[in-house]
Design a protein around this motif. Structure first.
Motif, PDB file in Angstrom:
ATOM      1  N   LEU A 310       9.318  49.345  -8.834  1.00 51.36           N
ATOM      2  CA  LEU A 310       9.100  48.477  -7.668  1.00 51.36           C
ATOM      3  C   LEU A 310       9.425  49.232  -6.377  1.00 51.36           C
ATOM      4  O   LEU A 310       8.726  49.071  -5.362  1.00 51.36           O
ATOM      5  N   ALA A 311      10.461  50.080  -6.429  1.00 57.02           N
ATOM      6  CA  ALA A 311      10.812  50.880  -5.255  1.00 57.02           C
ATOM      7  C   ALA A 311       9.680  51.849  -4.916  1.00 57.02           C
ATOM      8  O   ALA A 311       9.315  52.015  -3.737  1.00 57.02           O
ATOM      9  N   VAL A 312       9.110  52.498  -5.934  1.00 58.74           N
ATOM     10  CA  VAL A 312       7.982  53.410  -5.712  1.00 58.74           C
ATOM     11  C   VAL A 312       6.807  52.661  -5.105  1.00 58.74           C
ATOM     12  O   VAL A 312       6.180  53.125  -4.139  1.00 58.74           O
ATOM     13  N   LYS A 313       6.506  51.488  -5.654  1.00 63.07           N
ATOM     14  CA  LYS A 313       5.399  50.672  -5.143  1.00 63.07           C
ATOM     15  C   LYS A 313       5.638  50.314  -3.675  1.00 63.07           C
ATOM     16  O   LYS A 313       4.712  50.386  -2.843  1.00 63.07           O
ATOM     17  N   THR A 314       6.870  49.947  -3.343  1.00 66.29           N
ATOM     18  CA  THR A 314       7.189  49.582  -1.965  1.00 66.29           C
ATOM     19  C   THR A 314       7.031  50.770  -1.027  1.00 66.29           C
ATOM     20  O   THR A 314       6.452  50.650   0.064  1.00 66.29           O
ATOM     21  N   LEU A 315       7.534  51.944  -1.442  1.00 61.74           N
ATOM     22  CA  LEU A 315       7.422  53.141  -0.600  1.00 61.74           C
ATOM     23  C   LEU A 315       5.959  53.525  -0.392  1.00 61.74           C
ATOM     24  O   LEU A 315       5.573  53.960   0.708  1.00 61.74           O
ATOM     25  N   GLU A 316       5.152  53.347  -1.427  1.00 52.48           N
ATOM     26  CA  GLU A 316       3.726  53.652  -1.288  1.00 52.48           C
ATOM     27  C   GLU A 316       3.034  52.654  -0.364  1.00 52.48           C
ATOM     28  O   GLU A 316       2.207  53.032   0.472  1.00 52.48           O
ATOM     29  N   GLU A 317       3.379  51.361  -0.524  1.00 53.06           N
ATOM     30  CA  GLU A 317       2.770  50.352   0.337  1.00 53.06           C
ATOM     31  C   GLU A 317       3.167  50.546   1.797  1.00 53.06           C
ATOM     32  O   GLU A 317       2.363  50.303   2.701  1.00 53.06           O
ATOM     33  N   GLN A 318       4.399  50.998   2.020  1.00 50.96           N
ATOM     34  CA  GLN A 318       4.874  51.202   3.389  1.00 50.96           C
ATOM     35  C   GLN A 318       4.517  52.589   3.925  1.00 50.96           C
ATOM     36  O   GLN A 318       4.822  52.893   5.083  1.00 50.96           O
ATOM     37  N   ALA A 319       3.837  53.385   3.064  1.00 50.41           N
ATOM     38  CA  ALA A 319       3.417  54.739   3.466  1.00 50.41           C
ATOM     39  C   ALA A 319       4.603  55.537   4.020  1.00 50.41           C
ATOM     40  O   ALA A 319       4.538  56.132   5.109  1.00 50.41           O
TER      41      ALA A 319
END
Length: 679
Positions: A310-319
């Protein structure tokens, strides 16, 4: 009173009880929303602050753990440097050297390696064994001797086991390692590049296949006469001191630090997104990339931990570009698998001399803190629901007793009054001041209406209902108007003789009975009883109402009066009383009809020759006792062709008070035909 059969439309179909209940429910709901929504959003805002504080606490405590670990490394390196430079330990004496390095490693449980690399290519290092296949109290001492001719290192490994407080040698092994030349190792070269300062190197230890970090610092022989050595005259290089520890040590400290916070996951990554440490014990294994000899640190995106995913997904979504992160950052992200929200944060870590671009990340479920709020929310909603239901029930009960029932009573009474029923019970409502005032007003109104109706009834008996209504409606004016009417006169034969044989009360009773029978006979035919003159009755057909066929109605009324008189006489015979004989005279003609008199007292009547003729014809019946009903020519002409009336012409007869003779007809019999009465 005029009867109203159709109810007037109301402007709304909602009952008072429903309106009151809805109003109370809306009020409670609105009040709850005013209280709850700010509380809810403030709670979420406070939770964000709490999470931020927790992240700051975790970042601070984790950085402190880093500082403690790195500080211990510095202290150990400084101690080794001092011991060598001050000749407290001879690094060329194998027994003294080995004992020295093993004791340092043994006294620092966090260290995995303590090593010394010689400029000639030799190497000595003490290792703490942490693999699952060997005992945790096992130590190894590695000594590599460089063979310049053969270009290889001969590695001798002594295996020790801690027995009590002493290390006991278990076994010794020896292998050859081609091209393992100490000055050629990356960590050795890095240490020489930063004289007087430690060089930190992150990599995967081959011997244990675990990721870790080494701090290596070049050791030069101290020159007391010149501590600031020059490049052209450098001090002698004694070697490179290295101290290392596995990242498991950081992970263990993170796990210890988060005891009691099992819901929080913490991870440490570098600017390449590689995992350094975490609270998940299953996320420490390095990966072997095809084509590369050296194992690599595992990237966070390859983690199997759902929190880290979920942290990876968030970092990717927030670029997020990790190389540009220099202040703490926090986001809230929704997990698509369970629909819950999580706070994801990233904070730059404090490392020695800021040489390591590490970041401390946390994943905190919102539900951990919102759970209590949601539980309180459910309790609040349950309480509000109970409050609404209870209040609604109470409002229904109270409003039903205090408002709805009284208003329904008022509505029922006013509806009955609206439809002409004034015989209603007096309203007695004292539930509130307003309804009490309204009730008194309605009671007073009903009393007024009853009084008015009584006056109307009395007025109707005095002037007849027809005249009464026209007078009340303002259709009759002082004066008169020309109209065609049929006037009927009737009186009792020998009334004076009969009345002198009776008491006054008996005379009144006798007249009331007779006049009632005659009035009932006249009314269906639309006749207006204009006056009672003793035993005489004056009836007008055609005024004030003007139904069709007034002549026919007058004759029909006369025949009906004769029949009713016969019935009355039968009852009188049964009572032993004498029979009554009456004569009737009818005259049709033009008259003036209207209110006669003054403004203080008015009388509705008709004036004209037709009235006089009717009176004379009634008197004439005394001379023709065999004919009880006499009519003039105008009346006979009007009914001759339309109705089955048996008439007999008596010719022209001179009547009293009139110069011109009157053509007189006697009404013998009739064939009854029903004519609807217009009222």
């Amino acid at each position: 009173m005029k009867k109203i059969t159709k109810q007037q439309k109301t402007t709304t179909s909602i009952s008072l009880k429903t309106m009151l209940t809805g109003f109370i429910v809306l009020t409670i709901s609105f009040t709850t929303a005013i209280v709850y929504l700010p509380w809810f959003f403030t709670s979420k805002k406070n939770i964000a602050k709490i999470v931020t504080q927790i992240n700051e606490e975790i970042a601070l405590s984790t950085s402190k753990e880093f500082t403690d670990l790195f500080q211990n490394v510095y202290y150990a390196q400084d101690f080794i440097r001092s011991a060598i430079n001050r000749d407290l330990v001879d690094i060329n004496n194998p027994e003294e050297r080995d004992r020295f390095f093993l004791s340092i490693l043994q006294s620092n449980p966090s260290f995995s390696f303590v090593q010394f690399a010689y400029p000639n290519g030799d190497y000595v290092g003490a290792q703490r064994v942490t693999t699952a296949f060997e005992k945790q109290n096992t130590f190894k001492l590695h000594f590599r001797q460089w063979d310049e001719e053969r270009k290889l290192a001969i590695k001798t490994t002594d295996n020790y086991e801690l027995v009590g407080q002493k290390l006991q040698l278990i076994k010794t092994t020896q292998i050859e390692e081609p091209n393992w030349y100490t000055p050629g190792r990356p960590w050795y070269r890095d240490a020489l590049k930063t004289p007087g300062q430690a060089a930190w190197t992150v990599y995967v230890y081959r011997s244990t296949n675990t990721p870790g970090i080494d701090s290596n610092i070049a050791l030069y022989k101290e020159q007391t006469n010149n501590i600031y050595w020059q490049v052209e005259n450098p001090p002698a290089l004694l070697g490179v001191i290295g101290v290392g520890f596995e990242f498991k040590q950081i992970s263990r400290r993170l796990q210890e630090q988060q005891k009691g916070r099992s819901h929080i996951e913490v991870f440490v990554i570098n600017s390449q997104g590689e995992m350094i440490a975490s609270t998940d014990p299953n996320e420490h294994s390095p990966i072997q990339i095809k084509g590369q000899d050296q194992p690599q640190l595992q990237l966070l995106k390859y983690s199997k931990n759902p929190y880290f995913q979920l942290a990876v997904k968030t970092l990717e979504e927030q670029a997020v570009d990790l190389k540009l992160v220099n202040i703490p950052q926090q986001w809230i992200s929704k997990n698509p698998q369970n629909g819950k929200y999580y706070y994801v944060s990233l904070t730059p870590a404090v490392t020695p001399m800021n040489q390591l671009d590490w970041f401390i990340g946390t994943v905190i479920p919102e539900d951990q803190y919102m759970g209590k709020i949601k539980k309180n929310n459910q309790i609040l909603l349950g309480f509000v629901t109970i409050l609404i239901l209870g209040t609604t029930g109470l409002v229904i009960t109270v409003s039903d007793q205090l408002l709805v029932k009284p208003i329904n009573q008022i509505k029922e009474v006013t509806h009955r009054v609206e439809n002409g029923d004034l015989e209603v019970k007096k309203l007695e409502i004292e539930t509130c001041q307003e309804l009490s005032i309204l009730t008194n007003s309605i009671n007073n109104m009903i009393v007024g209406l009853r009084e008015r109706q009584r006056e109307r009834d009395i007025f109707g008996r005095v002037v007849s209902p027809e005249v009464r209504e026209k007078l009340l409606q303002g259709q009759l004016k002082l004066g008169g108007e020309l109209c065609w009417v049929s006037v009927l006169f009737t009186d009792i034969r020998n009334f004076s003789t009969l009345s002198e044989q009776m008491q006054p009360q008996e005379v009144v009773a006798f007249l009331n009975e007779y006049l009632t029978e005659m009035t009932d006979a006249i009314r269906p035919w639309g006749g207006y009883v204009n006056n009672f003159i003793g035993d005489a009755i004056v009836v007008i057909f055609g005024a004030p109402l003007s139904p069709a066929e007034t002549e026919w109605r007058s004759v029909a009324a006369a025949l009906t009066m004769r029949e009713r008189l016969e019935e009355l006489n039968q009852r009188r015979i049964q009572r032993g009383e004498v029979t009554i004989q009456a004569g009737i005279g009818i005259s049709s003609g033009e008259v003036v009809a209207g209110q006669i008199g003054s403004l203080e007292r008015l009388l509705y009547t008709v004036i004209g020759d037709a009235v006089n003729v009717a009176a004379r014809l009634e008197t004439l019946t005394k001379e023709y006792p065999e004919y009880t009903i006499l009519i003039n020519e105008s009346t006979a002409t009007a009914i001759a062709e339309h109705h089955h009336i048996v008439l007999k012409s008596l010719g022209e007869i001179k009547v009293k008070g009139r110069q011109k003779s009157v053509e007189v007809y006697a009404v013998l019999d009739w064939k009854k035909e029903e004519i609807l009465v217009v009222t």
